[in-house]
Structure formats: C-alpha cells, structure tokens
Design a protein around this motif. Structure first.
Motif, PDB file in Angstrom:
ATOM      1  N   LEU A 115       4.848  -6.548  15.085  1.00 48.19           N
ATOM      2  CA  LEU A 115       3.626  -5.858  15.461  1.00 48.19           C
ATOM      3  C   LEU A 115       3.356  -4.744  14.447  1.00 48.19           C
ATOM      4  O   LEU A 115       3.491  -3.554  14.715  1.00 48.19           O
ATOM      5  N   GLU A 116       2.956  -5.198  13.250  1.00 44.21           N
ATOM      6  CA  GLU A 116       2.673  -4.293  12.142  1.00 44.21           C
ATOM      7  C   GLU A 116       1.320  -4.651  11.529  1.00 44.21           C
ATOM      8  O   GLU A 116       0.742  -5.689  11.826  1.00 44.21           O
ATOM      9  N   ARG A 117       0.843  -3.789  10.673  1.00 44.62           N
ATOM     10  CA  ARG A 117      -0.502  -3.946  10.125  1.00 44.62           C
ATOM     11  C   ARG A 117      -0.713  -5.302   9.461  1.00 44.62           C
ATOM     12  O   ARG A 117      -1.751  -5.944   9.652  1.00 44.62           O
TER      13      ARG A 117
ATOM     14  N   GLU B 298       0.801  -1.216   0.000  1.00 41.11           N
ATOM     15  CA  GLU B 298       0.000   0.000   0.000  1.00 41.11           C
ATOM     16  C   GLU B 298       0.839   1.273   0.000  1.00 41.11           C
ATOM     17  O   GLU B 298       0.377   2.316  -0.444  1.00 41.11           O
ATOM     18  N   GLU B 299       2.060   1.221   0.511  1.00 40.84           N
ATOM     19  CA  GLU B 299       2.901   2.406   0.580  1.00 40.84           C
ATOM     20  C   GLU B 299       3.381   2.794  -0.819  1.00 40.84           C
ATOM     21  O   GLU B 299       3.689   1.933  -1.642  1.00 40.84           O
TER      22      GLU B 299
ATOM     23  N   PHE C 136       6.149   1.667  -6.043  1.00 41.33           N
ATOM     24  CA  PHE C 136       7.169   2.048  -7.029  1.00 41.33           C
ATOM     25  C   PHE C 136       8.168   0.913  -7.237  1.00 41.33           C
ATOM     26  O   PHE C 136       8.553   0.614  -8.369  1.00 41.33           O
ATOM     27  N   VAL C 137       8.596   0.291  -6.143  1.00 44.09           N
ATOM     28  CA  VAL C 137       9.546  -0.819  -6.221  1.00 44.09           C
ATOM     29  C   VAL C 137       8.963  -1.955  -7.050  1.00 44.09           C
ATOM     30  O   VAL C 137       9.654  -2.572  -7.874  1.00 44.09           O
ATOM     31  N   GLN C 138       7.674  -2.220  -6.849  1.00 46.53           N
ATOM     32  CA  GLN C 138       7.027  -3.299  -7.597  1.00 46.53           C
ATOM     33  C   GLN C 138       6.902  -2.945  -9.070  1.00 46.53           C
ATOM     34  O   GLN C 138       7.074  -3.803  -9.951  1.00 46.53           O
ATOM     35  N   LEU C 139       6.622  -1.675  -9.377  1.00 54.22           N
ATOM     36  CA  LEU C 139       6.558  -1.226 -10.770  1.00 54.22           C
ATOM     37  C   LEU C 139       7.916  -1.380 -11.443  1.00 54.22           C
ATOM     38  O   LEU C 139       8.018  -1.844 -12.588  1.00 54.22           O
TER      39      LEU C 139
END
Length: 389
Positions: free
Chosen positions: A208-210, A126-127, A132-135
């Motif tokens: 402990l992250e989303r 989502e970030e 951008f990294v995935q693109l």
C-alpha cells in the motif's frame, strides 16, 4: 556437481519482498541442478530464510547496523568474502545492492564476473536517496560485466538511465512457482465475500504505497459498483498508505463494500476465488502478482505501466490493459472482463511460460556464457550452518 566454481547471489536480507523471493528461487533452482551456490546476505534474517534449499550455502556477512550508512557497512565484509571465496560469478540484486557490491569488488580487486540485477524500471524514482543510488549505479556501471533486467521495459530503462549499450543488458524473467501457487490457490481463505456466489470480488494485491496507486483502484471500483452493485473489493497488503486509502473509501462512500485485510499468508487463495485481479500501478519491473493470478486462472486487468504488464499479458491477449491513472478506463476494463472472461486454462498456460524450469534454463545458458569450468574441487555446501565473513 556442475564444476563451474561458486555461483553467488548477493541480497541485503531475506525479508519478504519480490527481489528477495526471486533470488531465493533462482539460487535454489541452480543448486538443485548441481551448481555450487552461495547466497550472500548482509543481514541473515527474514521470512525467506526458511525457504532456502539445504543445497545452498548461506554466507552471513554479519553487517553492523549503522544509521544512514545502511548496507554500505557491508563493503569490508563483502570485499573479504570476494577475496577468500573467489566466486566465479556473482549476481547482485536491486540497484542499491549493485552499488555496494561493485564498490566491494573494486576494494577486493576481484576478477569475479559481476552481474547487476535490476528489478524495477529506472527513472521513476522520486526520493533523493533513490536518485543518488541510481546516479552511483551510472558511475559504477563500467565495473559490471553485464546487467540483468527482469523485463524488456526494465532493460530499456537501464540503457537510458545507466548509460550503457543494449548489448550489455540481458533479460531474464523472474521464476514463478506456478505449481505451488496453484496448490495454495485451492486452499480456503476466511473471507465472507469470497464464499458468496452472489458477489463478484475485485481483488488488489500489493504494497500500500504510492507506486501501486490503489487510490485509482478504489475510484475505479466505485464507478464499477454503481453499475454492478453485486461487486465487492478486497485490497490485500500492508503499507504506509493504508489509512489514506481507508479515508478515501469513506469519501467515496464504499467503506462497507471494500475490505482491507492487510498482509495475508496466502494471497493465492484470494486469487483462486476472486472474479478479477486489477493492478493499478504507476510503475513496475515485472509484476509477479499478474503471473501468479494467471497461474490461478484468475482474470486480470492492469495498467499499461512501465514495465512488465504488456509483456506478461502480450499486449492485451491475456488481460485488458488501461492507461495509468485513468480510473474510468480501469472500471470499464474490469466490467468488460466480468462480462467476457477468458478461459482459465488459457491463462494458466501463459503463466507456465514463467515457471521455474523455463527460467532456470535461461539462467544456465546465461551463466555458461561467462563461466569456465573450475580447476579445483568445489567445497561442500549446506545451509545448516551459515558461513560468516
């Protein structure tokens, strides 16, 4: 020594993380079988540095830390490494490291066989930076000879989001040091609930992250506890959501029956004594915590998230699966597991399918599809004096 030429792995650092742990384990396993292995790092630091086998050569790129650019600053050094060392094959780890490596290969005009390893399901990010990294991965995909995915679900996401044919993605599971996990599981841990026969401990382990969705874990536990007052919950891990989760525990009225010990050196001691390990994640890649729990003979309940839980648990054969975010279903599955647990021996047998020897066999078979015997004599290796580029 196996005369294939250098087998290289690139990972940004050796700090604690799932991909880093897997990389060290695979590099060590291949080196112990006689392969010449380079472990290439942008930053030669982290707790896993001490776990690298002496047969593995650590290549320290000595990357300068530049704000915003991050490991992008590794491109010149990584390019020089490729030109000077000419590894036969290189496995880069994680999407952003794949991007940096593939750019470096273009700069170096290297003919090294390039394998990009994907550890998490793509399309869930989502970030803006992650998107951008995935693109960029999609744009550079043609430069890679093959991609490795850690589960079938991750492989499907690579096909969809990187835009390549399924034939260009190979599934190689993460190796889990089952025997080491079992040995540590027998060690005692300092927690009053685990030593109490009157309590049923529900365990959560992870950052402990989303993405781990421990808020669902807590809500499910609150429902479970109303039916089974002997239950207690322990959430092992650290992360940015800790204060938020502690506040939720207060809101739910369970702050006295939920423990947040933070990061612990031996989570397997907790798994060896807990009644159930519950995983509430929104998405994963191949969640090693489930395999580690199985190795301890610990009962497991997990969300059927993309990707990995259904694959590990064989669609519910080795542990109940529930819909993501369904707190009531998670609570019911934990209670059903407490009422009708599976044989610990059966769970351990399943964990052995992911033991290092089995996975390293798969890596050897994969490597031999791409690497021909080297014509030169291999260099001497050893991690005592890290190589710098």
């Amino acid at each position: 020594m196996v005369n294939t030429g250098p087998i290289a792995f690139y990972v940004p650092s050796l700090t604690v993380g799932g991909a880093e742990r897997v990389t060290v384990s695979v590099a060590n396993g291949l080196a112990k079988r006689g392969y010449e292995v380079d472990l290439v790092v942008s930053f030669n630091s982290g707790a896993f540095r001490e776990e690298v086998a002496e047969e593995v050569t650590i290549v320290d790129l000595g990357t300068t830390k530049i704000p915003v650019l991050g490991i992008g600053a590794s491109v010149p050094c990584l390019s020089r490494y490729l030109s000077a060392r000419s590894p036969a094959i290189l496995f880069s780890q994680m999407t952003y490291a794949n991007d940096i490596y593939l750019v470096s290969q273009l700069v170096a005009r290297s003919d090294t066989v390039s394998i990009g390893t994907i550890h998490n399901t793509l399309g869930m990010q989502e970030e803006p930076k992650e998107k951008f990294v995935q693109l960029l991965q999609r744009l550079l995909a043609g430069q890679a000879d093959q991609f490795v995915a850690v589960s079938e679900g991750v492989a499907e996401s690579v096909v969809e989001h990187v835009g390549i044919d399924r034939e260009k993605v190979t599934v190689l599971h993460n190796p889990i040091p089952v025997r080491d996990v079992q040995q540590q599981a027998r060690e005692s841990v300092d927690h009053r609930w685990l030593d109490s026969p009157e309590h049923e401990v529900i365990l959560g382990v992870g950052r402990l992250e989303r993405a781990k969705n421990f808020s669902s874990f807590l809500r499910a536990f609150a429902q479970l506890h109303s039916n089974r007052p002997q239950t207690r919950a322990i959430v092992v891990g650290k992360g940015s959501k800790r204060s938020e989760l502690e506040a939720l525990a207060v809101e739910l009225g369970i702050e006295d029956i939920v423990s947040f010990p933070g990061f612990v050196d031996n989570p397997y001691g907790y798994m060896g004594s807990a009644s159930v390990l519950a995983m509430s994640s929104i998405h994963e890649g191949l969640p090693t915590v489930l395999i580690e729990a199985l190795a301890c003979g610990c009962q497991v309940v997990a969300t059927d998230c993309p990707s990995g839980p259904a694959e590990i648990l064989n669609n519910g054969e080795y542990g109940r699966l529930t819909p993501v975010g369904d707190d009531a279903a998670l609570a019911d599955a934990i209670e059903a597991t407490l009422e009708s647990p599976l044989s610990g021996e059966r769970l351990i047998k399943r964990a052995n399918d992911f033991a290092p020897d089995a996975v390293i066999d798969e890596y050897e078979t994969f490597i031999h599809q791409y690497v021909k015997p080297a014509t030169r004599e291999p260099d001497e290796t050893g991690a005592e004096s890290p190589v710098a580029f």
